[in-house]
Design an enzyme around this catalytic site. Sequence first.
Site, mmCIF file in Angstrom:
data_model
loop_
_atom_site.group_PDB
_atom_site.id
_atom_site.type_symbol
_atom_site.label_atom_id
_atom_site.label_comp_id
_atom_site.label_asym_id
_atom_site.label_seq_id
_atom_site.Cartn_x
_atom_site.Cartn_y
_atom_site.Cartn_z
ATOM 1 C CG HIS A 54 -1.783 -1.200 1.330
ATOM 2 N ND1 HIS A 54 -1.320 -2.419 1.747
ATOM 3 C CD2 HIS A 54 -3.103 -1.359 1.039
ATOM 4 C CE1 HIS A 54 -2.322 -3.297 1.722
ATOM 5 N NE2 HIS A 54 -3.412 -2.679 1.297
ATOM 6 C CG LEU A 90 -8.607 -0.546 8.550
ATOM 7 C CD1 LEU A 90 -9.418 -0.278 7.281
ATOM 8 C CD2 LEU A 90 -7.552 0.530 8.740
ATOM 9 C CG ASP A 122 -10.549 8.539 5.314
ATOM 10 O OD1 ASP A 122 -10.819 9.545 5.976
ATOM 11 O OD2 ASP A 122 -9.893 8.573 4.242
ATOM 12 N N GLY A 123 -10.635 4.566 7.301
ATOM 13 C CA GLY A 123 -11.139 3.233 7.637
ATOM 14 C C GLY A 123 -11.188 3.026 9.142
ATOM 15 C CG ASN A 154 -6.483 9.388 2.410
ATOM 16 O OD1 ASN A 154 -7.640 8.987 2.485
ATOM 17 N ND2 ASN A 154 -5.438 8.573 2.463
ATOM 18 C CB ILE A 203 -8.813 7.988 -1.024
ATOM 19 C CG1 ILE A 203 -8.876 9.198 -1.968
ATOM 20 C CG2 ILE A 203 -8.638 6.694 -1.815
ATOM 21 C CD1 ILE A 203 -9.880 9.106 -3.091
ATOM 22 C CG HIS A 232 -6.025 1.527 -0.574
ATOM 23 N ND1 HIS A 232 -5.983 1.987 0.715
ATOM 24 C CD2 HIS A 232 -6.200 0.179 -0.494
ATOM 25 C CE1 HIS A 232 -6.138 0.961 1.538
ATOM 26 N NE2 HIS A 232 -6.274 -0.139 0.828
ATOM 27 C CD GLU A 254 -20.510 -6.073 24.728
ATOM 28 O OE1 GLU A 254 -20.587 -5.321 23.735
ATOM 29 O OE2 GLU A 254 -21.448 -6.216 25.538
ATOM 30 C CG PHE A 293 -22.941 -10.361 24.728
ATOM 31 C CD1 PHE A 293 -23.778 -10.591 23.639
ATOM 32 C CD2 PHE A 293 -23.521 -10.109 25.957
ATOM 33 C CE1 PHE A 293 -25.165 -10.577 23.782
ATOM 34 C CE2 PHE A 293 -24.903 -10.085 26.112
ATOM 35 C CZ PHE A 293 -25.732 -10.327 25.028
ATOM 36 C CG HIS A 340 -24.407 -15.176 32.668
ATOM 37 N ND1 HIS A 340 -23.492 -14.651 33.556
ATOM 38 C CD2 HIS A 340 -25.638 -14.833 33.147
ATOM 39 C CE1 HIS A 340 -24.141 -14.009 34.525
ATOM 40 N NE2 HIS A 340 -25.433 -14.117 34.311
ATOM 41 C CG ASP A 395 -31.577 -13.429 30.372
ATOM 42 O OD1 ASP A 395 -32.713 -12.953 30.595
ATOM 43 O OD2 ASP A 395 -30.541 -13.000 30.906
ATOM 44 C CG HIS A 414 -28.903 -13.120 26.808
ATOM 45 N ND1 HIS A 414 -29.602 -12.558 25.769
ATOM 46 C CD2 HIS A 414 -28.559 -12.097 27.635
ATOM 47 C CE1 HIS A 414 -29.687 -11.255 25.953
ATOM 48 N NE2 HIS A 414 -29.057 -10.943 27.076
#
Length: 687
Positions: A38, A128, A167-168, A197, A199, A273, A427, A453, A477, A485, A489
């Site tokens: 890159h 990213l 940006d990413g 940038n 882009i 890029h 998380e 989670f 859990h 739940d 869950h």
Amino acid sequence: MTEAASDSSACFTELDQLAVNTIRTLAIDAVQKANSGHPGMPMGAAAMAHVLFSRHLRFCPSDPSWFDRDRFILSAGHGSMLLYSLLHLSGYEVSVDDLKDFRQWGSVTPGHPERGLTPGVEVTTGPLGQGFANGVGMAAAEAFLAHTFNRPGRELVNHFTYAIVSDGDLMEGVSAEAASLAGHLGLGKLVYLYDDNHITIEGPTALAFSEDVGHRFSSYGWHVLQVTDGNDFELLHQAVCRAKEVLDRPSLVMVRTRIAYGSPNKEDSADAHGAPLGVEEVRLTKRALGWDEEAEFLVPEEVRALYRQAAERGATAREAWQAGVAVYEQEYPQEAAQFMRAVAGELPEGWANALPVFDPNDKALATRVASGKVLNAIAPLIPTLVGGSADLGPSNNTTLKPTDEWLPGTFQRRFRGGRNFHFGVREHGMGGLLNGMAQHGGVFPYGGTFLVFSDYMRPSIRLAALSSAHVVYVFTHDSIGLGEDGPTHQPIEHLASLRAIPDLVVIRPSDANEVSVAWRVALEEVRGPCALVLTRQSVPTFDRATGLGPAEDLVRGAYVMAEAAGEGPDVILIGTGSEVSVALEARALLAEEGVRARVVAMPSFELFEMQQREYRESVFPPDVEARVSVEAASTFGWERYVGLKGRTVGIDRFGASAPAERLYVEFGITAERVAAEAQVALAGIRG
Ligand SMILES: Cc1ncc(C[n+]2csc(CCOP(=O)(O)OP(=O)(O)O)c2C)c(N)n1
């Protein structure tokens, strides 16, 4: 939001331009030689990186792990050649040959920066957003340690954490979580330069990213600055100076850059890029930059000299720091010893003596509750054990009592060592922060949430494993045992999917005493990440004095919990966590039918795989092929231990909302079913 104004000067000259073009052309050449990579990002961000490395960053290439160095993270890890060029110029052990070896087998210059592989790389980046969150964790660790150990006029910990983010990075949700938390906590020693940038891979950011980033960060509580020309050294320098002056908020310096700056045909284009510029465009770019068109991997001597000055500044700062540490040792010997141990990642001597031993006569205890008791028993001995939960502290039993909380403004005044970190319902951010905290060093971080989670933070767990971040996850859990739940869950595939991550140690203890040992293993023996998988529901504390295997054997990953009566086992029943009791009951049922069953408790596949073959075969004798696993989770992966003739008892569908006892019956996680499967396995073998 402030526009950086011209109020100070760092005497930038032609030499700085030469240095920036050196960085650009090294990146161009390395990507061209590797025929992949890159180039655009390093070309566009070279000036800001140069200003940071040559004028601000305090680091010591001859001692890359000097504790009070500034941390620098290239969150946009795809621009790795930017970092490698800077590390080379700065005098880290990254040679021109290493740059020529970019992206090749066995090189120290892989496609994306990898901590542990390349001196000077603080964290592994590429996915990213992760680096962004890591930096927040580093700044949090810095703030905690500064407040814990610094004394008036004696600052052992006082450094900045910088990152270049793209940006990413800012589109990814994890950075939003981390930014929100950093702003809330007022982590003022955090300075991020945004490579704005416009882009990404598919084209202009306008395709998918149109919010006002500056306002967004202002509303998070960040100090936001604008640099309208990413090639203007003075503006960049002044913005960083201002960012460093504002110590009650993190700073985002939004730098308008041009991807592939200098390339006549690819500047401002997504084409640059992630692909080499091409031979002809490389030539044209070098010409446009006033560079020798024929030269490759050229580093002018005067550029080296400029960077040597930065390194020398760092070396001087390090010496001054060491002298300060020596004085501190005289004045505060006890704190100094604690600090040194923390920096070395060592636990205080004798800490494990505080690990509780649980009485089997006490009432049944959820393993999450046992974990909370363990944490609270060891915390006073380990002052740098810090952590919390993603808003599930009371459920995960991750709260230390009594102790201060990490709250906004906490960092602005001396405090008594708040160690309960409130990650909020974030998380993924928590996962990224934990990695940063661990890799900052000086703290032992842990974080909790429901096992289900763990999916929300899986990318960070994977990176923890890849980069050996010493983090403890408290996942409670852990099965349908959580009950009402319901399926949203109730984890099913989570154990299997966590076990599939290389270099992650997953431990599912069967009772309170195993939990105690598990914490010891997680903190003292595992060098990378370790997931503790714990029940919501109560489980009995086994009376080991009745011939059951010792909880201490958890360290071996699997052990004989109950031997078959008489000569050798007919069948082996393997259980984990709350299902070890189920296996023990099944053993008793089988005994009534004249079948000799051995019960193996298997809290950790990974710890077991680390054992010698003789040990493994002593637990699972190869000639005992009738085996049954029982785990209230996906059966995926159990084939490895039950073999072709074995049987698995588990749950290969989503759960349901009902009381836990009913669910165990409905899903067949019962002693009767295990005993029946044992008979099926035996019948299959006996023909
Ligand atoms: C989590 C994640 N998703 C996708 C990618 C693949 N990827 C690499 S760079 C990139 C976009 C790059 O845009 P930007 O961050 O602006 O970098 P620049 O184009 O300025 O180099 C993407 C989608 C990734 N590295 N990480």
